[in-house]
Design a protein around this motif. Structure first.
Motif, PDB file in Angstrom:
ATOM      1  N   UNK A  64       0.862  -1.200   0.000  1.00  0.00           N
ATOM      2  CA  UNK A  64       0.000   0.000   0.000  1.00  0.00           C
ATOM      3  C   UNK A  64       0.885   1.233   0.000  1.00  0.00           C
ATOM      4  N   UNK A  65       0.231   2.377  -0.008  1.00  0.00           N
ATOM      5  CA  UNK A  65       0.903   3.663   0.183  1.00  0.00           C
ATOM      6  C   UNK A  65       0.816   3.997   1.670  1.00  0.00           C
ATOM      7  N   UNK A  66       1.907   4.503   2.241  1.00  0.00           N
ATOM      8  CA  UNK A  66       1.930   4.846   3.654  1.00  0.00           C
ATOM      9  C   UNK A  66       2.228   6.339   3.816  1.00  0.00           C
ATOM     10  N   UNK A  67       1.392   6.976   4.614  1.00  0.00           N
ATOM     11  CA  UNK A  67       1.526   8.411   4.828  1.00  0.00           C
ATOM     12  C   UNK A  67       1.838   8.708   6.284  1.00  0.00           C
ATOM     13  N   UNK A  68       2.792   9.585   6.460  1.00  0.00           N
ATOM     14  CA  UNK A  68       3.101  10.141   7.770  1.00  0.00           C
ATOM     15  C   UNK A  68       2.395  11.496   7.850  1.00  0.00           C
ATOM     16  N   UNK A  69       1.828  11.802   9.003  1.00  0.00           N
ATOM     17  CA  UNK A  69       1.110  13.075   9.139  1.00  0.00           C
ATOM     18  C   UNK A  69       1.379  13.668  10.514  1.00  0.00           C
ATOM     19  N   UNK A  70       1.249  14.976  10.596  1.00  0.00           N
ATOM     20  CA  UNK A  70       1.491  15.674  11.853  1.00  0.00           C
ATOM     21  C   UNK A  70       0.347  16.607  12.160  1.00  0.00           C
ATOM     22  N   UNK A  71       0.023  16.670  13.412  1.00  0.00           N
ATOM     23  CA  UNK A  71      -0.951  17.643  13.890  1.00  0.00           C
ATOM     24  C   UNK A  71      -0.226  18.492  14.922  1.00  0.00           C
ATOM     25  N   UNK A  72      -0.109  19.769  14.626  1.00  0.00           N
ATOM     26  CA  UNK A  72       0.615  20.652  15.540  1.00  0.00           C
ATOM     27  C   UNK A  72      -0.300  21.117  16.667  1.00  0.00           C
ATOM     28  N   UNK A  73       0.300  21.826  17.599  1.00  0.00           N
ATOM     29  CA  UNK A  73      -0.446  22.288  18.760  1.00  0.00           C
ATOM     30  C   UNK A  73      -1.781  22.879  18.331  1.00  0.00           C
ATOM     31  N   UNK A  74      -2.795  22.473  19.050  1.00  0.00           N
ATOM     32  CA  UNK A  74      -4.124  22.870  18.618  1.00  0.00           C
ATOM     33  C   UNK A  74      -4.343  24.368  18.759  1.00  0.00           C
ATOM     34  N   UNK A  75      -4.637  24.980  17.651  1.00  0.00           N
ATOM     35  CA  UNK A  75      -5.229  26.306  17.656  1.00  0.00           C
ATOM     36  C   UNK A  75      -6.253  26.271  16.538  1.00  0.00           C
ATOM     37  N   UNK A  76      -7.053  27.249  16.433  1.00  0.00           N
ATOM     38  CA  UNK A  76      -8.046  27.249  15.362  1.00  0.00           C
ATOM     39  C   UNK A  76      -7.421  27.135  14.000  1.00  0.00           C
ATOM     40  N   UNK A  77      -6.191  27.681  13.872  1.00  0.00           N
ATOM     41  CA  UNK A  77      -5.573  27.669  12.545  1.00  0.00           C
ATOM     42  C   UNK A  77      -4.824  26.380  12.267  1.00  0.00           C
ATOM     43  N   UNK A  78      -4.570  25.607  13.265  1.00  0.00           N
ATOM     44  CA  UNK A  78      -3.704  24.448  13.057  1.00  0.00           C
ATOM     45  C   UNK A  78      -4.394  23.126  13.325  1.00  0.00           C
ATOM     46  N   UNK A  79      -5.683  23.140  13.472  1.00  0.00           N
ATOM     47  CA  UNK A  79      -6.366  21.893  13.798  1.00  0.00           C
ATOM     48  C   UNK A  79      -6.594  21.071  12.547  1.00  0.00           C
ATOM     49  N   UNK A  80      -5.536  20.644  11.920  1.00  0.00           N
ATOM     50  CA  UNK A  80      -5.623  19.831  10.725  1.00  0.00           C
ATOM     51  C   UNK A  80      -4.381  18.965  10.636  1.00  0.00           C
ATOM     52  N   UNK A  81      -4.495  17.943   9.851  1.00  0.00           N
ATOM     53  CA  UNK A  81      -3.357  17.081   9.606  1.00  0.00           C
ATOM     54  C   UNK A  81      -2.579  17.592   8.401  1.00  0.00           C
ATOM     55  N   UNK A  82      -1.270  17.603   8.538  1.00  0.00           N
ATOM     56  CA  UNK A  82      -0.395  17.892   7.407  1.00  0.00           C
ATOM     57  C   UNK A  82       0.267  16.581   7.021  1.00  0.00           C
ATOM     58  N   UNK A  83       0.108  16.189   5.775  1.00  0.00           N
ATOM     59  CA  UNK A  83       0.586  14.894   5.313  1.00  0.00           C
ATOM     60  C   UNK A  83       1.888  15.022   4.537  1.00  0.00           C
ATOM     61  N   UNK A  84       2.670  13.952   4.613  1.00  0.00           N
ATOM     62  CA  UNK A  84       3.806  13.826   3.717  1.00  0.00           C
ATOM     63  C   UNK A  84       3.335  13.326   2.370  1.00  0.00           C
ATOM     64  N   UNK A  85       4.287  13.155   1.444  1.00  0.00           N
ATOM     65  CA  UNK A  85       3.952  12.732   0.090  1.00  0.00           C
ATOM     66  C   UNK A  85       3.639  11.245  -0.008  1.00  0.00           C
ATOM     67  N   UNK A  86       4.032  10.506   1.014  1.00  0.00           N
ATOM     68  CA  UNK A  86       3.737   9.068   1.030  1.00  0.00           C
ATOM     69  C   UNK A  86       4.870   8.215   0.502  1.00  0.00           C
ATOM     70  N   UNK A  87       4.839   6.965   0.909  1.00  0.00           N
ATOM     71  CA  UNK A  87       5.826   5.966   0.462  1.00  0.00           C
ATOM     72  C   UNK A  87       5.055   4.748  -0.010  1.00  0.00           C
ATOM     73  N   UNK A  88       5.426   4.224  -1.179  1.00  0.00           N
ATOM     74  CA  UNK A  88       4.790   3.001  -1.668  1.00  0.00           C
ATOM     75  C   UNK A  88       5.576   1.793  -1.178  1.00  0.00           C
ATOM     76  N   UNK A  89       4.888   0.901  -0.522  1.00  0.00           N
ATOM     77  CA  UNK A  89       5.506  -0.335  -0.039  1.00  0.00           C
ATOM     78  C   UNK A  89       4.940  -1.516  -0.817  1.00  0.00           C
ATOM     79  N   UNK A  90       5.826  -2.334  -1.326  1.00  0.00           N
ATOM     80  CA  UNK A  90       5.418  -3.559  -2.021  1.00  0.00           C
ATOM     81  C   UNK A  90       6.010  -4.745  -1.284  1.00  0.00           C
ATOM     82  N   UNK A  91       5.171  -5.686  -0.937  1.00  0.00           N
ATOM     83  CA  UNK A  91       5.614  -6.882  -0.229  1.00  0.00           C
ATOM     84  C   UNK A  91       5.690  -8.026  -1.227  1.00  0.00           C
ATOM     85  N   UNK A  92       6.860  -8.628  -1.320  1.00  0.00           N
ATOM     86  CA  UNK A  92       7.078  -9.732  -2.276  1.00  0.00           C
ATOM     87  C   UNK A  92       6.855 -11.073  -1.601  1.00  0.00           C
ATOM     88  N   UNK A  93       6.174 -11.991  -2.300  1.00  0.00           N
ATOM     89  CA  UNK A  93       5.951 -13.326  -1.693  1.00  0.00           C
ATOM     90  C   UNK A  93       7.247 -14.145  -1.675  1.00  0.00           C
TER      91      UNK A  93
END
Lengths: 117, 114
Positions: free
Chosen positions: A88-117
């Motif tokens: 799948x694609x894996x995303x790291x995200x951050x939520x900074x100290x809560x204020x009205x302006x920052x109450x959201x998640x900021x995401x990274x661009x993501x990493x694609x992981x492939x698992x081989x049998x």
């Protein structure tokens, strides 16, 4: 400047092996939260794990653990005993100290992981 | 508990049209946030609603609007669609404000603008 950096190219791992997905972040806040989400090809974002900036221990959820290094501002996800369904694609995200302006998640661009049998 | 549901799952529109997307949060959750996901820009925050009030807004033009109903269900509207609005629109719910609670996402609505 990017708040969340995920720079690894597509990652490959053999089934049953462990894999580490890297995430670095940038914030001047003392209180913040870090999240990892998984997004399969179906599109749904699945919450995996959460780490608070004041948590003294690294978070763990089943096969997922978060290697939190506060001084280095990194929050790497470790998946143990990889399974084919972990592909799948894996995303790291951050939520900074809560204020009205920052109450959201900021995401990274993501990493694609492939698992081989 | 049922998860976050979004309808419709897929939508095809033409430029200039408008579209309304719907999101039903997890039972008991009062906050609904909307995100746009595109290959070029990644995941971007649109807005958050809590108790029928918009609490936070991302950097999107006024063509993007939303609302929340008394049962916490939320709708997002995009007017005068542009080709660049083609994206996966994700809705996320949380028990309280997103700033202090974990968000859980729905399956998304994939919008294609022709």
């Amino acid at each position: 400047a990017q708040k969340i950096t995920q720079t690894q190219p597509g990652m490959f791992v053999q089934e049953k092996e462990a894999v580490t997905l890297d995430c670095t972040y940038d914030t001047s806040d003392q209180s913040y939260g870090l999240f990892w989400y998984k997004q399969p090809s179906s599109g749904e974002m699945i919450f995996l794990i959460y780490q608070g900036s004041y948590d003294e221990q690294n978070a763990t959820e089943g096969r997922y653990s978060l290697n939190f290094q506060k001084a280095r501002k990194s929050a790497n996800l470790v998946i143990s005993a990889s399974q084919l369904g972990d592909s799948a694609m894996y995303f790291c995200a951050m939520r900074e100290r809560y204020t009205g302006a920052n109450s959201k998640l900021t995401f990274g661009k993501g990493i694609t992981l492939s698992v081989r049998p | 508990k049922a998860g976050v549901t979004q309808t419709p799952r897929y939508l095809i529109k033409t430029r200039g049209q408008q579209v309304t997307l719907s999101c039903s949060p997890i039972s008991g959750h009062r906050s609904v946030s909307w995100y746009q996901q595109t290959p070029g820009q990644g995941l971007q925050f649109l807005f958050e609603y809590f108790s029928e009030t918009q609490r936070n807004k991302g950097n999107f033009p006024g063509r993007f609007s939303g609302r929340q109903f008394s049962n916490s269900r939320s709708e997002m509207n995009v007017s005068t669609l542009e080709l660049g609005d083609s994206a996966l629109y994700l809705c996320a719910s949380s028990f309280g404000l997103a700033g202090a609670n974990t968000q859980y996402f729905g399956p998304g609505t994939r919008l294609t603008v022709l």
